[in-house]
Motif scaffolding. Sequence first.
Motif, PDB file in Angstrom:
ATOM      1  N   TYR A  11       6.718  -5.152  -1.481  1.00  0.00           N
ATOM      2  CA  TYR A  11       6.003  -4.875  -2.725  1.00  0.00           C
ATOM      3  C   TYR A  11       5.730  -6.140  -3.535  1.00  0.00           C
ATOM      4  CZ  TYR A  11       4.556  -2.473  -6.956  1.00  0.00           C
ATOM      5  OH  TYR A  11       3.849  -2.028  -8.043  1.00  0.00           O
ATOM      6  N   GLU A  12       6.676  -7.071  -3.564  1.00  0.00           N
ATOM      7  CA  GLU A  12       6.463  -8.308  -4.327  1.00  0.00           C
ATOM      8  C   GLU A  12       5.271  -9.082  -3.775  1.00  0.00           C
ATOM      9  OE1 GLU A  12       8.793 -12.423  -5.242  1.00  0.00           O
ATOM     10  OE2 GLU A  12       9.970 -10.576  -5.311  1.00  0.00           O
ATOM     11  N   GLN A  13       5.163  -9.171  -2.459  1.00  0.00           N
ATOM     12  CA  GLN A  13       4.022  -9.850  -1.846  1.00  0.00           C
ATOM     13  C   GLN A  13       2.720  -9.130  -2.189  1.00  0.00           C
ATOM     14  OE1 GLN A  13       4.157 -10.264   2.426  1.00  0.00           O
ATOM     15  NE2 GLN A  13       2.119 -11.160   2.521  1.00  0.00           N
ATOM     16  N   LEU A  14       2.752  -7.806  -2.172  1.00  0.00           N
ATOM     17  CA  LEU A  14       1.563  -7.025  -2.522  1.00  0.00           C
ATOM     18  C   LEU A  14       1.106  -7.334  -3.942  1.00  0.00           C
ATOM     19  CD1 LEU A  14      -0.482  -4.713  -1.986  1.00  0.00           C
ATOM     20  CD2 LEU A  14       1.265  -3.153  -2.874  1.00  0.00           C
ATOM     21  N   GLN A  15       2.035  -7.392  -4.877  1.00  0.00           N
ATOM     22  CA  GLN A  15       1.686  -7.641  -6.282  1.00  0.00           C
ATOM     23  C   GLN A  15       1.065  -9.020  -6.478  1.00  0.00           C
ATOM     24  OE1 GLN A  15       5.637  -6.566  -7.904  1.00  0.00           O
ATOM     25  NE2 GLN A  15       4.492  -5.216  -9.252  1.00  0.00           N
ATOM     26  N   GLN A  16       1.341  -9.947  -5.579  1.00  0.00           N
ATOM     27  CA  GLN A  16       0.765 -11.284  -5.696  1.00  0.00           C
ATOM     28  C   GLN A  16      -0.721 -11.310  -5.334  1.00  0.00           C
ATOM     29  OE1 GLN A  16       3.263 -13.859  -3.345  1.00  0.00           O
ATOM     30  NE2 GLN A  16       5.057 -13.438  -4.595  1.00  0.00           N
ATOM     31  N   VAL A  17      -1.171 -10.322  -4.551  1.00  0.00           N
ATOM     32  CA  VAL A  17      -2.571 -10.334  -4.101  1.00  0.00           C
ATOM     33  C   VAL A  17      -3.391  -9.155  -4.614  1.00  0.00           C
ATOM     34  CG1 VAL A  17      -2.094 -11.705  -2.035  1.00  0.00           C
ATOM     35  CG2 VAL A  17      -2.011  -9.207  -1.915  1.00  0.00           C
ATOM     36  N   MET A  18      -2.732  -8.159  -5.212  1.00  0.00           N
ATOM     37  CA  MET A  18      -3.444  -6.954  -5.662  1.00  0.00           C
ATOM     38  C   MET A  18      -3.018  -6.556  -7.070  1.00  0.00           C
ATOM     39  SD  MET A  18      -5.491  -5.726  -3.283  1.00  0.00           S
ATOM     40  CE  MET A  18      -5.753  -4.080  -3.896  1.00  0.00           C
ATOM     41  N   ASP A  19      -3.960  -5.985  -7.821  1.00  0.00           N
ATOM     42  CA  ASP A  19      -3.650  -5.388  -9.121  1.00  0.00           C
ATOM     43  C   ASP A  19      -3.230  -3.947  -8.843  1.00  0.00           C
ATOM     44  OD1 ASP A  19      -3.537  -4.228 -11.611  1.00  0.00           O
ATOM     45  OD2 ASP A  19      -5.556  -4.823 -12.212  1.00  0.00           O
ATOM     46  N   CYS A  20      -1.932  -3.700  -8.892  1.00  0.00           N
ATOM     47  CA  CYS A  20      -1.397  -2.388  -8.517  1.00  0.00           C
ATOM     48  C   CYS A  20      -1.624  -1.326  -9.588  1.00  0.00           C
ATOM     49  CB  CYS A  20       0.086  -2.515  -8.184  1.00  0.00           C
ATOM     50  SG  CYS A  20       0.354  -3.551  -6.723  1.00  0.00           S
ATOM     51  N   SER A  21      -2.256  -1.680 -10.695  1.00  0.00           N
ATOM     52  CA  SER A  21      -2.532  -0.691 -11.733  1.00  0.00           C
ATOM     53  C   SER A  21      -3.943  -0.103 -11.617  1.00  0.00           C
ATOM     54  CB  SER A  21      -2.339  -1.317 -13.120  1.00  0.00           C
ATOM     55  OG  SER A  21      -3.321  -2.321 -13.341  1.00  0.00           O
ATOM     56  N   LEU A  22      -4.713  -0.564 -10.647  1.00  0.00           N
ATOM     57  CA  LEU A  22      -6.085  -0.070 -10.484  1.00  0.00           C
ATOM     58  C   LEU A  22      -6.104   1.388 -10.031  1.00  0.00           C
ATOM     59  CD1 LEU A  22      -7.769  -3.021  -8.548  1.00  0.00           C
ATOM     60  CD2 LEU A  22      -8.189  -2.352 -10.920  1.00  0.00           C
ATOM     61  N   PRO A  23      -7.116   2.156 -10.447  1.00  0.00           N
ATOM     62  CA  PRO A  23      -7.312   3.489  -9.862  1.00  0.00           C
ATOM     63  C   PRO A  23      -7.529   3.361  -8.349  1.00  0.00           C
ATOM     64  CG  PRO A  23      -8.709   3.195 -11.797  1.00  0.00           C
ATOM     65  CD  PRO A  23      -8.108   1.854 -11.478  1.00  0.00           C
ATOM     66  N   SER A  24      -7.207   4.401  -7.606  1.00  0.00           N
ATOM     67  CA  SER A  24      -7.233   4.339  -6.137  1.00  0.00           C
ATOM     68  C   SER A  24      -8.545   3.824  -5.558  1.00  0.00           C
ATOM     69  CB  SER A  24      -6.931   5.710  -5.549  1.00  0.00           C
ATOM     70  OG  SER A  24      -5.614   6.087  -5.827  1.00  0.00           O
ATOM     71  N   ALA A  25      -9.679   4.343  -6.026  1.00  0.00           N
ATOM     72  CA  ALA A  25     -10.968   3.939  -5.451  1.00  0.00           C
ATOM     73  C   ALA A  25     -11.201   2.437  -5.628  1.00  0.00           C
ATOM     74  CB  ALA A  25     -12.101   4.738  -6.075  1.00  0.00           C
ATOM     75  N   LEU A  26     -10.876   1.906  -6.803  1.00  0.00           N
ATOM     76  CA  LEU A  26     -11.045   0.468  -7.039  1.00  0.00           C
ATOM     77  C   LEU A  26     -10.031  -0.344  -6.241  1.00  0.00           C
ATOM     78  CD1 LEU A  26     -11.704   0.494 -10.885  1.00  0.00           C
ATOM     79  CD2 LEU A  26     -13.373   0.322  -9.024  1.00  0.00           C
ATOM     80  N   TRP A  27      -8.810   0.187  -6.135  1.00  0.00           N
ATOM     81  CA  TRP A  27      -7.770  -0.504  -5.373  1.00  0.00           C
ATOM     82  C   TRP A  27      -8.206  -0.651  -3.917  1.00  0.00           C
ATOM     83  CZ3 TRP A  27      -4.734  -0.227  -1.147  1.00  0.00           C
ATOM     84  CH2 TRP A  27      -3.597  -1.037  -1.110  1.00  0.00           C
ATOM     85  N   PHE A  28      -8.700   0.442  -3.322  1.00  0.00           N
ATOM     86  CA  PHE A  28      -9.117   0.383  -1.922  1.00  0.00           C
ATOM     87  C   PHE A  28     -10.306  -0.559  -1.730  1.00  0.00           C
ATOM     88  CE2 PHE A  28      -6.389   4.008  -1.145  1.00  0.00           C
ATOM     89  CZ  PHE A  28      -5.986   3.797   0.167  1.00  0.00           C
ATOM     90  N   ALA A  29     -11.213  -0.612  -2.686  1.00  0.00           N
ATOM     91  CA  ALA A  29     -12.347  -1.535  -2.591  1.00  0.00           C
ATOM     92  C   ALA A  29     -11.846  -2.983  -2.599  1.00  0.00           C
ATOM     93  CB  ALA A  29     -13.327  -1.296  -3.737  1.00  0.00           C
ATOM     94  N   ALA A  30     -10.896  -3.285  -3.474  1.00  0.00           N
ATOM     95  CA  ALA A  30     -10.325  -4.640  -3.526  1.00  0.00           C
ATOM     96  C   ALA A  30      -9.522  -4.935  -2.258  1.00  0.00           C
ATOM     97  CB  ALA A  30      -9.447  -4.788  -4.770  1.00  0.00           C
TER      98      ALA A  30
END
Length: 108
Positions: A11-30
Amino acid sequence: KLWILFAPHEYEQLQQVMDCSLPSALWFAAWAQLEEQPPHVACLQQPGETVYVPAGWPHVVLNLEDSVAVTHNYASVHPSPQALVQAVKEQEPELLEEVERRLAGAGS
């Protein structure tokens, strides 16, 4: 439904490359734009299938069509509602007072 799950230690690595607060559709696009995706488990849930998410595994879900979800958390450190109320009363008395006040006002 498209599921992506991450082991707790990733999870820490994920947070370094992704904004984990995005809504699902935007998260998947990123997520799709990442050159290198952190280690993960992906699955496509078909109608009638069940997906088990281990405790503590961060995950994100994208509904690919209209759907209904039924979820349940199977584990609790509190053996009963009474024990939960008692634990909140001992650890967060102001919170319990506020909840009781709001519940009392809801019947008016």
